[in-house]
Each structure stands twice: as C-alpha cells, then as structure tokens.
Design an enzyme around this catalytic site. Structure first.
Site, PDB file in Angstrom:
ATOM      1  CB  THR A  59      -0.955   0.062   1.210  1.00  0.00           C
ATOM      2  OG1 THR A  59      -0.205   0.340   2.400  1.00  0.00           O
ATOM      3  CG2 THR A  59      -1.703  -1.248   1.381  1.00  0.00           C
ATOM      4  CD  GLU A  60       0.005   6.598  -2.893  1.00  0.00           C
ATOM      5  OE1 GLU A  60      -0.123   7.809  -2.608  1.00  0.00           O
ATOM      6  OE2 GLU A  60      -0.579   6.054  -3.848  1.00  0.00           O
ATOM      7  CG  ASN A  61      -1.667   3.616   3.540  1.00  0.00           C
ATOM      8  OD1 ASN A  61      -1.588   2.729   2.708  1.00  0.00           O
ATOM      9  ND2 ASN A  61      -2.505   3.567   4.553  1.00  0.00           N
ATOM     10  CG  HIS A  98       3.763   8.262   2.762  1.00  0.00           C
ATOM     11  ND1 HIS A  98       3.274   9.524   2.483  1.00  0.00           N
ATOM     12  CD2 HIS A  98       3.188   7.445   1.859  1.00  0.00           C
ATOM     13  CE1 HIS A  98       2.450   9.462   1.452  1.00  0.00           C
ATOM     14  NE2 HIS A  98       2.370   8.214   1.057  1.00  0.00           N
TER      15      HIS A  98
END
Length: 219
Positions: A59-61, A98
């Site tokens: 996931t990007e986060n 992140h």
C-alpha cells in the site's frame, strides 16, 4: 496507432460483472508477485486473492501484506489502505514510513500495479489523475510513481464514458500520468492488450469482438 482484434480472440457470451472482473485480475497475477492496488475498483482485487498463492500486497501509505477489506468486528480505523478503506492484515505483514513506501514504488520493486483510468491510449499511455475540466480536483497521489516504477501495469476501468465515448483512445486527451506504461486493460466488455503496436482485443464478454472494435473506432 491502431486497435485490432487478436487472431485467437476468445469471445464469451455472458457479460462480466464487477466482482467477476476483480476475480479475473486476481487470477491473472502470478503467484509470489508484489502488487499495489490503486484506489477505487482495483482495491476489490484483494478480496479475490488466494493467500496460498503468496501474492504480497503493497500500500502507498506504508504496508506490505495487506489482506481483503475488513468487515464487522475486523474493522480497525487505524488499519486502512491508501483510499482510507479499512483492510485486514495477513500473517507477516509489515509497516513502514511513507517515504520508504514510495522508495519501493520508484525503485522497481513492484511486479504489478493495478490502477484505474480516465483514458488509456492504444499504445499504453495512461491518464488517471485529472480530466482537466474546470473545477475538477486533480488527484495524482502516487499514480505517476506506480505507473513508471511497476514492472507491469494493469488497468481496471469502464470501456466507455457516461456519454458513450470510448475511454480506450488512439491518443489521450487528458493530462498524462505515464507514457507507454499500460500493458493490459480490464473492462466489463473486454480484456485488451496495449503496446507499441497498438491495442489488441484479446477477450470479450457479452459482445462480439468485431462489434466492439467497431464501436471503439467509430468516428
């Protein structure tokens, strides 16, 4: 750049629903792949992946090992995907900053990115962050990083806009996210391969391939 029908095109008489389309994308991802699922329809692919196949979702986060969407008592509002949808975690899941997540995206560590789109060109150009319309809110997020960093880019989208115009086009008219990055497009009507030679309809659902090609290229 042109669109064509594959010589060995597969034509199914039944239409493809959203859940079935997500399941098909999940089935086409090789075992052991590292994959990012974009916001929106692509996130539903997670619900159709067999954990035994060892596909690892990023996931990007900042998560590796994301599982299906969370429901009921499994919902933890501190555990979400990049689209802020509550998700589950699989055994061995890991969390990170992140910035580290983007380093993975930009560094070529992802085998696949599954993304949505406003338009895809026959040659595989991707436009998915802005329509350029007055008052629209651009939302690029990590789309450019994924489009250029993943080894393969799969797009899930509707093949036609609300006004009936094709979203698979000879050349994108919306601002580009990436150039020549899309390998395959999944829609309820067809699965289409994209590349330097143009777009090729490989499989259709509920509509004959030649009829679909005519609708795509009309006008």
């Amino acid at each position: 750049m042109t669109a064509a029908v594959a010589d060995d095109v597969i034509e199914h008489t039944d239409p493809m629903g959203k859940a079935a389309l997500a399941a098909r994308v999940a089935a086409d991802i090789p075992a052991g792949s590292f994959v990012n699922l974009g916001i929106g329809q692509p996130t539903t692919v997670a619900d159709h992946l067999d954990p035994a196949r060892g596909v690892v979702l990023h996931t990007e986060n900042g998560m590796l090992g994301m599982g299906p969407a969370a429901e009921g008592d499994d919902i933890d509002l501190d555990l979400t995907n990049a689209g802020k949808v509550p998700v589950t975690e699989l055994p061995g899941a890991a969390y990170f900053h992140h910035a580290d997540s983007f380093a993975m995206m930009r560094g070529g560590h992802l085998d696949y990115a599954v993304m949505g789109a406003f338009q895809v060109s026959y040659g595989g150009d991707l436009a998915n962050w802005s329509t350029g319309a007055p008052g629209s809110i651009p939302a690029v997020g990590g789309a450019m990083d994924l489009a250029t960093g993943a080894r393969q880019v799969l797009v899930m989208m509707t093949l036609f806009a609300k006004d009936g115009s094709p979203k698979l086009v000879p050349s994108c008219t919306y601002p580009l996210t990436g150039v020549g990055c899309v390998n395959r497009v999944y829609t309820p009507e067809a699965i289409i391969e994209c590349g330097p030679a143009g777009a090729v309809i490989a499989e259709t659902f509920g509509v004959p391939a030649r009829e679909l090609l005519a609708r795509l290229t009309r006008g």
